[in-house]
Design a protein around this motif. Structure first.
Motif, PDB file in Angstrom:
ATOM      1  N   GLU A   5       0.743  -1.168  -0.011  1.00 15.67           N
ATOM      2  CA  GLU A   5      -0.003   0.184   0.187  1.00 15.67           C
ATOM      3  C   GLU A   5       0.862   1.208  -0.102  1.00 15.67           C
ATOM      4  O   GLU A   5       0.509   2.174  -0.853  1.00 15.67           O
ATOM      5  CB  GLU A   5      -1.024  -0.111   1.161  1.00 15.67           C
ATOM      6  CG  GLU A   5      -1.878   1.159   1.071  1.00 15.67           C
ATOM      7  CD  GLU A   5      -2.873   0.983   2.457  1.00 15.67           C
ATOM      8  OE1 GLU A   5      -3.672   1.831   2.484  1.00 15.67           O
ATOM      9  OE2 GLU A   5      -3.009  -0.136   3.312  1.00 15.67           O
ATOM     10  N   GLU A   6       2.054   1.141   0.607  1.00 20.42           N
ATOM     11  CA  GLU A   6       2.926   2.320   0.683  1.00 20.42           C
ATOM     12  C   GLU A   6       3.504   2.743  -0.730  1.00 20.42           C
ATOM     13  O   GLU A   6       3.814   3.941  -0.846  1.00 20.42           O
ATOM     14  CB  GLU A   6       3.869   2.016   1.754  1.00 20.42           C
ATOM     15  CG  GLU A   6       3.627   1.912   3.177  1.00 20.42           C
ATOM     16  CD  GLU A   6       3.376   0.296   3.333  1.00 20.42           C
ATOM     17  OE1 GLU A   6       3.881  -0.563   2.551  1.00 20.42           O
ATOM     18  OE2 GLU A   6       2.220  -0.017   4.144  1.00 20.42           O
ATOM     19  N   ALA A   7       3.463   1.908  -1.494  1.00 22.54           N
ATOM     20  CA  ALA A   7       4.012   2.136  -2.886  1.00 22.54           C
ATOM     21  C   ALA A   7       3.136   3.165  -3.507  1.00 22.54           C
ATOM     22  O   ALA A   7       3.738   3.576  -4.724  1.00 22.54           O
ATOM     23  CB  ALA A   7       4.317   0.838  -3.704  1.00 22.54           C
ATOM     24  N   GLY A   8       1.941   2.945  -3.347  1.00 27.66           N
ATOM     25  CA  GLY A   8       0.934   3.852  -3.885  1.00 27.66           C
ATOM     26  C   GLY A   8       0.552   3.554  -5.344  1.00 27.66           C
ATOM     27  O   GLY A   8      -0.008   4.177  -6.077  1.00 27.66           O
ATOM     28  N   TRP A   9       0.628   2.192  -5.611  1.00 25.08           N
ATOM     29  CA  TRP A   9       0.261   1.615  -7.048  1.00 25.08           C
ATOM     30  C   TRP A   9      -1.269   1.229  -6.877  1.00 25.08           C
ATOM     31  O   TRP A   9      -1.812   0.924  -8.144  1.00 25.08           O
ATOM     32  CB  TRP A   9       1.122   0.259  -7.096  1.00 25.08           C
ATOM     33  CG  TRP A   9       2.399   0.665  -7.469  1.00 25.08           C
ATOM     34  CD1 TRP A   9       3.543   1.032  -7.022  1.00 25.08           C
ATOM     35  CD2 TRP A   9       2.933   0.489  -8.741  1.00 25.08           C
ATOM     36  NE1 TRP A   9       4.799   1.027  -7.461  1.00 25.08           N
ATOM     37  CE2 TRP A   9       4.355   0.956  -8.831  1.00 25.08           C
ATOM     38  CE3 TRP A   9       2.445   0.355 -10.208  1.00 25.08           C
ATOM     39  CZ2 TRP A   9       5.360   1.010 -10.031  1.00 25.08           C
ATOM     40  CZ3 TRP A   9       3.262   0.700 -11.169  1.00 25.08           C
ATOM     41  CH2 TRP A   9       4.799   0.857 -11.069  1.00 25.08           C
ATOM     42  N   GLY A  10      -1.717   1.143  -5.917  1.00 22.84           N
ATOM     43  CA  GLY A  10      -3.229   0.837  -5.704  1.00 22.84           C
ATOM     44  C   GLY A  10      -3.435  -0.695  -5.388  1.00 22.84           C
ATOM     45  O   GLY A  10      -2.389  -1.328  -5.344  1.00 22.84           O
ATOM     46  N   SER A  11      -4.969  -0.909  -5.388  1.00 24.89           N
ATOM     47  CA  SER A  11      -5.057  -2.243  -4.950  1.00 24.89           C
ATOM     48  C   SER A  11      -5.647  -2.968  -6.095  1.00 24.89           C
ATOM     49  O   SER A  11      -6.139  -2.598  -6.928  1.00 24.89           O
ATOM     50  CB  SER A  11      -5.912  -2.229  -3.662  1.00 24.89           C
ATOM     51  OG  SER A  11      -7.250  -1.640  -3.933  1.00 24.89           O
ATOM     52  N   TYR A  12      -6.150  -4.255  -5.671  1.00 19.53           N
ATOM     53  CA  TYR A  12      -6.483  -4.986  -6.749  1.00 19.53           C
ATOM     54  C   TYR A  12      -7.882  -5.296  -6.256  1.00 19.53           C
ATOM     55  O   TYR A  12      -8.028  -5.821  -5.004  1.00 19.53           O
ATOM     56  CB  TYR A  12      -5.831  -6.308  -7.102  1.00 19.53           C
ATOM     57  CG  TYR A  12      -4.592  -6.039  -7.815  1.00 19.53           C
ATOM     58  CD1 TYR A  12      -4.655  -5.939  -9.446  1.00 19.53           C
ATOM     59  CD2 TYR A  12      -3.535  -5.944  -7.265  1.00 19.53           C
ATOM     60  CE1 TYR A  12      -3.401  -5.652 -10.045  1.00 19.53           C
ATOM     61  CE2 TYR A  12      -2.261  -5.754  -8.104  1.00 19.53           C
ATOM     62  CZ  TYR A  12      -2.423  -5.593  -9.507  1.00 19.53           C
ATOM     63  OH  TYR A  12      -1.453  -5.207 -10.199  1.00 19.53           O
ATOM     64  N   ASP A  13      -9.043  -5.453  -7.079  1.00 18.30           N
ATOM     65  CA  ASP A  13     -10.210  -5.984  -6.616  1.00 18.30           C
ATOM     66  C   ASP A  13     -10.676  -7.420  -7.129  1.00 18.30           C
ATOM     67  O   ASP A  13     -10.810  -7.512  -8.473  1.00 18.30           O
ATOM     68  CB  ASP A  13     -11.454  -5.026  -7.236  1.00 18.30           C
ATOM     69  CG  ASP A  13     -12.901  -5.377  -6.793  1.00 18.30           C
ATOM     70  OD1 ASP A  13     -13.127  -6.447  -6.077  1.00 18.30           O
ATOM     71  OD2 ASP A  13     -13.789  -4.775  -7.032  1.00 18.30           O
ATOM     72  N   PHE A  14     -10.528  -8.415  -6.566  1.00 21.65           N
ATOM     73  CA  PHE A  14     -10.454  -9.742  -6.944  1.00 21.65           C
ATOM     74  C   PHE A  14     -11.970 -10.307  -6.973  1.00 21.65           C
ATOM     75  O   PHE A  14     -12.149 -11.559  -6.916  1.00 21.65           O
ATOM     76  CB  PHE A  14      -9.524 -10.925  -5.806  1.00 21.65           C
ATOM     77  CG  PHE A  14      -8.428 -10.584  -6.389  1.00 21.65           C
ATOM     78  CD1 PHE A  14      -7.836 -11.183  -7.547  1.00 21.65           C
ATOM     79  CD2 PHE A  14      -7.369 -10.046  -5.249  1.00 21.65           C
ATOM     80  CE1 PHE A  14      -6.241 -11.155  -7.645  1.00 21.65           C
ATOM     81  CE2 PHE A  14      -5.959  -9.854  -5.459  1.00 21.65           C
ATOM     82  CZ  PHE A  14      -5.452 -10.323  -6.750  1.00 21.65           C
ATOM     83  N   CYS A  15     -12.925  -9.336  -6.963  1.00 22.22           N
ATOM     84  CA  CYS A  15     -14.309  -9.604  -6.772  1.00 22.22           C
ATOM     85  C   CYS A  15     -15.231  -9.112  -7.916  1.00 22.22           C
ATOM     86  O   CYS A  15     -16.065  -9.065  -8.182  1.00 22.22           O
ATOM     87  CB  CYS A  15     -14.961  -9.188  -5.269  1.00 22.22           C
ATOM     88  SG  CYS A  15     -16.543 -10.579  -5.313  1.00 22.22           S
TER      89      CYS A  15
END
Length: 113
Positions: free
Chosen positions: A92-102
């Motif tokens: 999260e600290e890298a700021g690349w964003g998250s993935y929505d696996f749903c």
């Protein structure tokens, strides 16, 4: 030399059977009133006119071909939808964003050759 009638009759019967009867010959199937119907008439697995292609043997296989599109939702061990996941290589600290696996759309194409 004395022969009994019984022995001559038995020897003659065996000789005639061995000369005229072919033990490997059999009647063909499907002779009306004589033999049973051929298995290939009722079961496609034994029909010599049917190819090895599955689609020729049953319509079920024809119906399975095509494009399949479906939605996937992955859940964690607590049965919670994985909607905000950060990968180990991109925290999260890298700021690349998250993935929505749903919110995953998947597809597959089935083609029987």
């Amino acid at each position: 030399m004395k022969f009994s009638l019984r022995r001559v009759t038995l020897v003659g019967a065996i000789t005639s059977l061995s000369l005229f009867a072919n033990p490997s010959s059999a009647l063909k199937c499907g002779i009306s009133g004589v033999t049973q119907p051929c298995i290939g008439d009722t079961d496609d697995r034994y029909n010599p006119d049917v190819g090895y292609d599955l689609k020729d043997q049953d319509d079920l296989w024809k119906n399975l071909e095509g494009l399949y599109v479906f939605d996937i939702c992955n859940y964690d061990e607590n049965k919670t939808a994985m909607t905000n996941i950060y990968l180990d290589t991109f925290p999260e600290e890298a700021g690349w964003g998250s993935y929505d696996f749903c919110s995953v759309k998947a597809f597959t194409v089935r083609k029987l050759l």
